[in-house]
Design an enzyme around this catalytic site. Structure first.
Site, PDB file in Angstrom:
ATOM      1  N   ASP A 105      16.098  48.052  17.389  1.00  0.00           N
ATOM      2  CA  ASP A 105      17.103  47.025  17.043  1.00  0.00           C
ATOM      3  C   ASP A 105      18.467  47.668  16.798  1.00  0.00           C
ATOM      4  O   ASP A 105      19.505  47.123  17.182  1.00  0.00           O
ATOM      5  CB  ASP A 105      16.687  46.255  15.779  1.00  0.00           C
ATOM      6  CG  ASP A 105      15.411  45.451  15.993  1.00  0.00           C
ATOM      7  OD1 ASP A 105      15.128  45.089  17.150  1.00  0.00           O
ATOM      8  OD2 ASP A 105      14.702  45.190  14.998  1.00  0.00           O
ATOM      9  N   ILE A 136      18.208  39.435  13.740  1.00  0.00           N
ATOM     10  CA  ILE A 136      18.854  39.642  12.432  1.00  0.00           C
ATOM     11  C   ILE A 136      19.159  41.131  12.251  1.00  0.00           C
ATOM     12  O   ILE A 136      20.240  41.506  11.798  1.00  0.00           O
ATOM     13  CB  ILE A 136      17.967  39.097  11.287  1.00  0.00           C
ATOM     14  CG1 ILE A 136      17.924  37.567  11.364  1.00  0.00           C
ATOM     15  CG2 ILE A 136      18.486  39.560   9.921  1.00  0.00           C
ATOM     16  CD1 ILE A 136      17.054  36.884  10.321  1.00  0.00           C
TER      17      ILE A 136
HETATM   18  N1  ATP Z   1      11.771  60.299  16.612  1.00  0.00           N
HETATM   19  C1  ATP Z   1      13.031  60.026  16.973  1.00  0.00           C
HETATM   20  N2  ATP Z   1      14.003  60.966  16.878  1.00  0.00           N
HETATM   21  C2  ATP Z   1      15.270  60.709  17.244  1.00  0.00           C
HETATM   22  N3  ATP Z   1      15.665  59.523  17.728  1.00  0.00           N
HETATM   23  C3  ATP Z   1      14.757  58.543  17.862  1.00  0.00           C
HETATM   24  C4  ATP Z   1      13.386  58.733  17.486  1.00  0.00           C
HETATM   25  N4  ATP Z   1      12.709  57.585  17.705  1.00  0.00           N
HETATM   26  C5  ATP Z   1      13.623  56.701  18.186  1.00  0.00           C
HETATM   27  N5  ATP Z   1      14.848  57.263  18.291  1.00  0.00           N
HETATM   28  C6  ATP Z   1      16.110  56.659  18.753  1.00  0.00           C
HETATM   29  O1  ATP Z   1      15.999  55.254  18.766  1.00  0.00           O
HETATM   30  C7  ATP Z   1      16.086  54.745  20.119  1.00  0.00           C
HETATM   31  C8  ATP Z   1      15.105  53.604  20.302  1.00  0.00           C
HETATM   32  O2  ATP Z   1      13.808  54.034  19.970  1.00  0.00           O
HETATM   33  P1  ATP Z   1      12.460  53.653  20.738  1.00  0.00           P
HETATM   34  O3  ATP Z   1      12.525  54.166  22.131  1.00  0.00           O
HETATM   35  O4  ATP Z   1      11.368  54.133  19.868  1.00  0.00           O
HETATM   36  O5  ATP Z   1      12.583  52.075  20.799  1.00  0.00           O
HETATM   37  P2  ATP Z   1      11.463  50.940  20.590  1.00  0.00           P
HETATM   38  O6  ATP Z   1      10.150  51.434  21.106  1.00  0.00           O
HETATM   39  O7  ATP Z   1      12.017  49.710  21.168  1.00  0.00           O
HETATM   40  O8  ATP Z   1      11.441  50.863  19.013  1.00  0.00           O
HETATM   41  P3  ATP Z   1      11.044  49.648  18.064  1.00  0.00           P
HETATM   42  O9  ATP Z   1       9.650  49.968  17.668  1.00  0.00           O
HETATM   43  O10 ATP Z   1      12.035  49.774  16.960  1.00  0.00           O
HETATM   44  O11 ATP Z   1      11.177  48.387  18.852  1.00  0.00           O
HETATM   45  C9  ATP Z   1      15.833  55.960  21.007  1.00  0.00           C
HETATM   46  O12 ATP Z   1      16.451  55.803  22.255  1.00  0.00           O
HETATM   47  C10 ATP Z   1      16.415  57.096  20.179  1.00  0.00           C
HETATM   48  O13 ATP Z   1      17.829  57.148  20.320  1.00  0.00           O
END
Ligand code: ATP
Ligand code: MG
Length: 321
Positions: A258, A46
């Protein structure tokens, strides 16, 4: 010439109504007065559909709904301007509770178990996906009780049968089994990737080899490993590219993953190549961190960050790695 199928379907088997509020001071045994709550439609697929809508794109969100909370979920999805197809479940849609302590700024996130899904309901989900025959299918989020951890594997088999490019964003055994069946694109974070390749942990410089290992087994075409504030790495058979995250004023990282998947699948449906897809993913993920709580991103922020990455991304990368 055969027309390219750019229809996007997202699948959320365990959606939730997210209820967010604020309070001042967490104290046991006393009544904690909360501000008027804000309701959002939640769940991986979603959220991806919401992100696509923010960018001006279209998708069909397929998700399960049950009871009064299920009715509320549908209203909330409608308000986001997202087309959807709801699959009825006997049990009620779950709720999640997100509360921010305004004194410490700490965020507490309470998730309830999703409703159990019956075999009949599971079959209905698979049939819906098969009949939709989308160009891209995003299966995102945790599985619901009753589904069995091979459910995304079944989704992968159906996708292959109807020629759909499947993107899976989940973790643990559900992810492993889907990958064994074969998917088009994965967006693991470093922890999820480590588990996939059976490593205890991975350093950033080991990420490309780990991703390539999955690709070389023929289980996946594209892996985008997200690195939080360090951006993301794109790996295919022939490409390995790191793109940094732009500098942003981070408020909340909820929904960053997401938003990233939403940006990437939207870019692909618009016919963009993998390089541009990666930049849209990072731009949308980082734009999502600029807003509080469960809010995703604004179109304006995503476009601004995308432009920034195109102008400074390369240079920035050389100086910062
Ligand atoms: N602190 C931050 N500053 C800038 N960009 C960020 C930050 N945290 C996440 N992002 C952006 O969001 C993208 C995805 O984040 P992340 O790697 O934390 O994914 P995830 O662990 O799958 O997150 P989620 O917990 O939402 O599933 C990163 O590649 C980056 O572009
Ligand atoms: Mg994630």
């Amino acid at each position: 010439m055969k027309k390219h199928n750019n229809k996007i379907v997202t699948l959320t088997v365990s959606p939730a109504v997210d209820k967010s509020t604020k309070f001042a001071g967490l104290v046991a045994e006393q009544k904690i007065r909360c501000e008027t709550p804000h309701f959002d439609a939640g769940g991986g697929g979603i959220n991806v559909s919401k992100a696509i809508a923010r960018l001006g794109g279209n998708s069909l969100a397929v998700f399960t709904v049950g009871g009064a909370t299920g009715e509320l979920l549908q209203d909330l999805v409608k308000k986001e301007g997202v087309d959807f197809q709801a699959i009825r479940t006997e049990s009620w849609t779950r709720e999640s509770f997100i509360a921010v302590d305004t004194i410490t700024n700490a965020q507490y996130r309470f998730g309830m178990p999703g409703p159990a899904i019956t075999d009949m309901e599971a079959k209905e989900i698979l049939k819906t996906v098969e009949e939709a025959k989308p160009g891209f299918l995003v299966a995102s989020g945790s599985l619901a009780p009753g589904l069995g951890d091979d459910f995304y594997e079944k989704v992968a088999a159906v996708s292959r049968k109807v020629g759909t490019k499947l993107i899976v964003d989940t973790s643990g055994a559900a992810l492993e089994k889907a990958v064994n069946e074969g998917v088009f694109l994965l967006k693991p974070n470093v922890g999820e990737l480590a588990r996939l390749v059976k490593a205890e942990s991975l350093e950033i410089n080991e990420v490309d080899d780990a991703a390539r290992e999955i690709i070389s087994h023929g289980k996946c075409e594209v892996v985008v490993v997200s690195l939080g504030p360090q951006g993301a790495v794109l790996v295919t058979k022939d490409i390995c590219e790191h793109i940094p995250a732009p500098p942003v004023q981070k408020k909340s990282t909820v929904g960053a993953g997401d938003s990233m998947v939403g940006g990437m699948v939207w870019a692909l449906s618009e016919g963009k190549d993998y390089h541009e897809m990666l930049r849209w993913g990072v731009a949308c993920g980082s734009a999502a961190t600029m807003n509080e709580g469960t809010q995703l991103f604004t179109k304006q922020d995503a476009h601004k960050l995308f432009k920034w990455l195109n102008t400074y991304g390369e240079k920035y990368q050389i100086h910062n790695l």
